[in-house]
Design a protein around this motif. Structure first.
Motif, PDB file in Angstrom:
ATOM      1  N   GLN A  45     -13.831   0.270   0.979  1.00  0.00           N
ATOM      2  CA  GLN A  45     -14.198   0.825  -0.326  1.00  0.00           C
ATOM      3  C   GLN A  45     -13.461   0.112  -1.457  1.00  0.00           C
ATOM      4  OE1 GLN A  45     -13.204   3.051   2.316  1.00  0.00           O
ATOM      5  NE2 GLN A  45     -15.353   3.194   2.837  1.00  0.00           N
ATOM      6  N   GLY A  46     -12.656  -0.896  -1.108  1.00  0.00           N
ATOM      7  CA  GLY A  46     -11.919  -1.653  -2.114  1.00  0.00           C
ATOM      8  C   GLY A  46     -10.719  -0.905  -2.669  1.00  0.00           C
ATOM      9  N   LEU A  47     -10.167   0.034  -1.884  1.00  0.00           N
ATOM     10  CA  LEU A  47      -9.051   0.858  -2.352  1.00  0.00           C
ATOM     11  C   LEU A  47      -7.750   0.518  -1.637  1.00  0.00           C
ATOM     12  CD1 LEU A  47     -10.747   4.391  -2.398  1.00  0.00           C
ATOM     13  CD2 LEU A  47     -10.407   2.824  -4.318  1.00  0.00           C
ATOM     14  N   THR A  48      -6.659   0.925  -2.260  1.00  0.00           N
ATOM     15  CA  THR A  48      -5.332   0.905  -1.633  1.00  0.00           C
ATOM     16  C   THR A  48      -4.860   2.358  -1.534  1.00  0.00           C
ATOM     17  OG1 THR A  48      -4.131   0.829  -3.738  1.00  0.00           O
ATOM     18  CG2 THR A  48      -4.801  -1.306  -2.771  1.00  0.00           C
ATOM     19  N   THR A  49      -3.768   2.581  -0.826  1.00  0.00           N
ATOM     20  CA  THR A  49      -3.251   3.950  -0.730  1.00  0.00           C
ATOM     21  C   THR A  49      -2.813   4.469  -2.095  1.00  0.00           C
ATOM     22  OG1 THR A  49      -1.084   3.070  -0.062  1.00  0.00           O
ATOM     23  CG2 THR A  49      -2.543   3.861   1.691  1.00  0.00           C
ATOM     24  N   GLN A  50      -2.317   3.590  -2.959  1.00  0.00           N
ATOM     25  CA  GLN A  50      -1.921   4.035  -4.294  1.00  0.00           C
ATOM     26  C   GLN A  50      -3.140   4.490  -5.088  1.00  0.00           C
ATOM     27  OE1 GLN A  50      -1.067   1.027  -3.006  1.00  0.00           O
ATOM     28  NE2 GLN A  50       1.147   0.983  -2.906  1.00  0.00           N
ATOM     29  N   GLN A  51      -4.225   3.736  -5.003  1.00  0.00           N
ATOM     30  CA  GLN A  51      -5.453   4.121  -5.701  1.00  0.00           C
ATOM     31  C   GLN A  51      -6.026   5.400  -5.101  1.00  0.00           C
ATOM     32  OE1 GLN A  51      -7.510   0.407  -5.117  1.00  0.00           O
ATOM     33  NE2 GLN A  51      -6.993  -0.313  -7.180  1.00  0.00           N
ATOM     34  N   TRP A  52      -5.923   5.545  -3.806  1.00  0.00           N
ATOM     35  CA  TRP A  52      -6.344   6.750  -3.095  1.00  0.00           C
ATOM     36  C   TRP A  52      -5.593   7.952  -3.661  1.00  0.00           C
ATOM     37  CZ3 TRP A  52      -5.636   6.584   2.953  1.00  0.00           C
ATOM     38  CH2 TRP A  52      -5.742   7.863   3.512  1.00  0.00           C
TER      39      TRP A  52
END
Length: 172
Positions: A45-52
């Motif tokens: 989804q193009g995410l990182t854990t921080q963005q999550w």
């Protein structure tokens, strides 16, 4: 008898120190593995854990109108400086935007965009759900409640340390 067992008998505080060292090291390892495996879980989804984490914070019902930068930084327990960089990348990806705060036109609120809501609610939700199930395999609901209880207790203690450490800085 092992040397460490002897030293624990001779110094009862040593057991507590040894356990604390193991506990904090395991927390450190868990944080690193969350970052590594969590990011892989949502990379499609193009995410990182921080963005999550940011999307999770902004998707809560009480954040429907958005959150101020300071409130969001405090909620996520991160510096405004780190949050600013993270939000800039998320804004460039089209996941968040800022709008004027209706209560204070000088301030801005961070909100999920429609695209950010789509990614959070539909695209990432399934991957995150699978990740949770895998990471919590073998945990009963009771285990999760107890773990959450102790993590909240630990977090409260660390927040108190932070407040004491920052109290001296504000007086200077």
């Amino acid at each position: 008898m092992s040397k460490s067992a002897n030293s624990t008998r001779e110094n009862p505080n040593q057991l507590r120190t040894d356990l604390a060292n193991r506990l904090y090291f395991k927390l450190y390892q868990c944080a690193n593995m969350l970052h590594k495996t969590g990011t892989k879980a949502v990379e499609a989804q193009g995410l990182t854990t921080q963005q999550w984490a940011v999307m999770g914070a902004l998707s809560r019902p009480e954040s429907a109108q958005g959150m101020g930068m300071g409130d969001l930084a405090r909620y996520l327990l991160m510096s405004r400086q780190n949050l600013t960089g993270l939000l800039s990348r998320m804004e460039a990806a089209g996941y968040v935007h800022s709008v004027p705060d209706p209560a204070d036109k000088r301030s801005r609120l961070v909100q999920l965009t429609e695209a950010g809501q789509q990614v959070w609610q539909h695209d990432a939700a399934e991957s995150i759900g699978r990740y949770y199930e895998q990471a919590l395999e073998g945990f009963s609901s009771n285990d999760m409640v107890h773990t959450l209880h102790y993590l909240l207790k630990l977090l409260d203690n660390m927040k108190a340390i932070d407040a004491r450490q920052n109290a001296g800085k504000e007086e200077s």
